[in-house]
Design a protein around this motif. Structure first.
Motif, short mmCIF file in Angstrom:
data_model
loop_
_atom_site.label_atom_id
_atom_site.label_comp_id
_atom_site.label_asym_id
_atom_site.label_seq_id
_atom_site.Cartn_x
_atom_site.Cartn_y
_atom_site.Cartn_z
N LYS A 118 8.34 -13.58 -1.86
CA LYS A 118 8.40 -14.12 -0.48
C LYS A 118 7.97 -15.58 -0.43
O LYS A 118 8.44 -16.33 0.40
CB LYS A 118 7.49 -13.30 0.44
CG LYS A 118 8.02 -11.94 0.77
CD LYS A 118 7.08 -11.29 1.78
CE LYS A 118 7.05 -9.80 1.63
NZ LYS A 118 6.06 -9.17 2.50
N SER A 119 7.05 -15.96 -1.30
CA SER A 119 6.52 -17.33 -1.26
C SER A 119 7.43 -18.34 -1.95
O SER A 119 7.22 -19.53 -1.83
CB SER A 119 5.11 -17.37 -1.87
OG SER A 119 5.18 -17.12 -3.26
N GLU A 120 8.43 -17.87 -2.67
CA GLU A 120 9.35 -18.78 -3.37
C GLU A 120 10.39 -19.34 -2.43
O GLU A 120 10.81 -18.83 -1.50
CB GLU A 120 10.03 -18.07 -4.54
CG GLU A 120 9.06 -17.76 -5.65
CD GLU A 120 9.72 -17.07 -6.83
OE1 GLU A 120 10.92 -16.71 -6.76
OE2 GLU A 120 9.03 -16.89 -7.83
N VAL A 177 0.70 -4.01 -8.58
CA VAL A 177 1.56 -4.93 -9.34
C VAL A 177 2.81 -5.28 -8.54
O VAL A 177 3.20 -6.45 -8.42
CB VAL A 177 1.93 -4.31 -10.70
CG1 VAL A 177 3.04 -5.09 -11.38
CG2 VAL A 177 0.71 -4.21 -11.61
N ILE A 178 3.44 -4.28 -7.96
CA ILE A 178 4.69 -4.50 -7.23
C ILE A 178 4.44 -5.26 -5.93
O ILE A 178 5.19 -6.16 -5.56
CB ILE A 178 5.41 -3.17 -7.00
CG1 ILE A 178 5.91 -2.66 -8.35
CG2 ILE A 178 6.56 -3.32 -6.01
CD1 ILE A 178 6.34 -1.22 -8.36
N SER A 179 3.35 -4.94 -5.24
CA SER A 179 3.01 -5.67 -4.01
C SER A 179 2.78 -7.14 -4.31
O SER A 179 3.27 -8.02 -3.59
CB SER A 179 1.76 -5.05 -3.38
OG SER A 179 1.38 -5.76 -2.26
N ALA A 180 2.06 -7.44 -5.38
CA ALA A 180 1.81 -8.83 -5.75
C ALA A 180 3.12 -9.53 -6.13
O ALA A 180 3.34 -10.68 -5.76
CB ALA A 180 0.82 -8.89 -6.91
N ALA A 181 4.00 -8.84 -6.85
CA ALA A 181 5.29 -9.42 -7.23
C ALA A 181 6.16 -9.68 -6.00
O ALA A 181 6.83 -10.72 -5.91
CB ALA A 181 6.01 -8.51 -8.22
N LEU A 182 6.16 -8.75 -5.05
CA LEU A 182 6.94 -8.96 -3.82
C LEU A 182 6.38 -10.13 -3.01
O LEU A 182 7.14 -10.91 -2.43
CB LEU A 182 6.97 -7.67 -2.98
CG LEU A 182 7.81 -6.53 -3.55
CD1 LEU A 182 7.60 -5.26 -2.73
CD2 LEU A 182 9.27 -6.90 -3.62
N ASP A 183 5.05 -10.26 -2.96
CA ASP A 183 4.44 -11.41 -2.28
C ASP A 183 4.86 -12.71 -2.95
O ASP A 183 5.14 -13.70 -2.29
CB ASP A 183 2.92 -11.30 -2.28
CG ASP A 183 2.39 -10.27 -1.29
OD1 ASP A 183 3.16 -9.84 -0.41
OD2 ASP A 183 1.21 -9.90 -1.40
N GLU A 184 4.91 -12.67 -4.28
CA GLU A 184 5.35 -13.85 -5.04
C GLU A 184 6.79 -14.21 -4.69
O GLU A 184 7.13 -15.38 -4.53
CB GLU A 184 5.22 -13.54 -6.54
CG GLU A 184 5.54 -14.68 -7.46
CD GLU A 184 5.37 -14.30 -8.91
OE1 GLU A 184 6.07 -14.91 -9.75
OE2 GLU A 184 4.55 -13.41 -9.24
N PRO A 187 12.66 -8.66 0.30
CA PRO A 187 12.49 -7.87 -0.92
C PRO A 187 11.84 -6.52 -0.63
O PRO A 187 10.98 -6.41 0.24
CB PRO A 187 11.60 -8.75 -1.79
CG PRO A 187 10.92 -9.67 -0.86
CD PRO A 187 11.82 -9.83 0.33
N LEU A 188 12.30 -5.51 -1.33
CA LEU A 188 11.68 -4.21 -1.23
C LEU A 188 11.78 -3.51 -2.57
O LEU A 188 12.58 -3.91 -3.42
CB LEU A 188 12.32 -3.38 -0.12
CG LEU A 188 13.65 -2.70 -0.43
CD1 LEU A 188 13.39 -1.21 -0.54
CD2 LEU A 188 14.64 -2.95 0.69
N ALA A 189 10.97 -2.50 -2.77
CA ALA A 189 10.98 -1.76 -4.03
C ALA A 189 10.79 -0.28 -3.74
O ALA A 189 10.05 0.09 -2.85
CB ALA A 189 9.88 -2.26 -4.96
N ILE A 190 11.50 0.53 -4.50
CA ILE A 190 11.31 1.98 -4.47
C ILE A 190 10.80 2.36 -5.85
O ILE A 190 11.40 1.98 -6.86
CB ILE A 190 12.62 2.71 -4.15
CG1 ILE A 190 13.13 2.30 -2.78
CG2 ILE A 190 12.41 4.23 -4.23
CD1 ILE A 190 14.51 2.82 -2.46
N VAL A 191 9.70 3.07 -5.90
CA VAL A 191 9.03 3.35 -7.17
C VAL A 191 9.05 4.84 -7.47
O VAL A 191 8.79 5.66 -6.59
CB VAL A 191 7.56 2.85 -7.10
CG1 VAL A 191 6.85 3.10 -8.41
CG2 VAL A 191 7.51 1.39 -6.72
N ALA A 192 9.34 5.16 -8.71
CA ALA A 192 9.24 6.54 -9.19
C ALA A 192 8.23 6.55 -10.34
O ALA A 192 8.47 5.93 -11.38
CB ALA A 192 10.60 7.04 -9.68
N ILE A 193 7.11 7.18 -10.12
CA ILE A 193 6.05 7.25 -11.13
C ILE A 193 6.23 8.55 -11.91
O ILE A 193 6.27 9.63 -11.32
CB ILE A 193 4.64 7.24 -10.49
CG1 ILE A 193 4.43 5.98 -9.65
CG2 ILE A 193 3.56 7.41 -11.54
CD1 ILE A 193 4.26 4.71 -10.42
#
Length: 83
Positions: free
Chosen positions: A81-83, A72-79, A24-30
């Protein structure tokens, strides 16, 4: 007509389930404190494939939004990976 985007965590977790064979990866635009213009939002969503998400109902300063978004995104990505 404006609709409130879903929380960022929900967007990330939903996308993780669709990409089970890839890390999983995410690209963020704030966006700026004033929000994206309609034209900017259209480019990000329609032309670049971004999914709209929110970090909460409060307006955050850009520097705060960056740190909050990363957490938030780091925690969601960790979640994911653990699934």
């Amino acid at each position: 007509e404006y609709t409130t985007p879903p929380p960022a965590r929900e967007v990330v977790v939903a996308r993780c389930g669709k990409q089970s064979d890839v890390a999983p990866l995410a690209i963020v635009a704030i966006g700026p404190e004033r929000g994206w213009t309609d034209g900017e939002a259209t480019v990000f969503v329609n032309e670049c494939g971004f999914k709209s998400a929110m970090l909460g109902s409060s307006t955050l300063r850009v520097d705060t939004a960056v740190m909050t978004g990363l957490a938030v995104i780091s925690a969601a990505l960790d979640e994911c990976k653990s699934e």
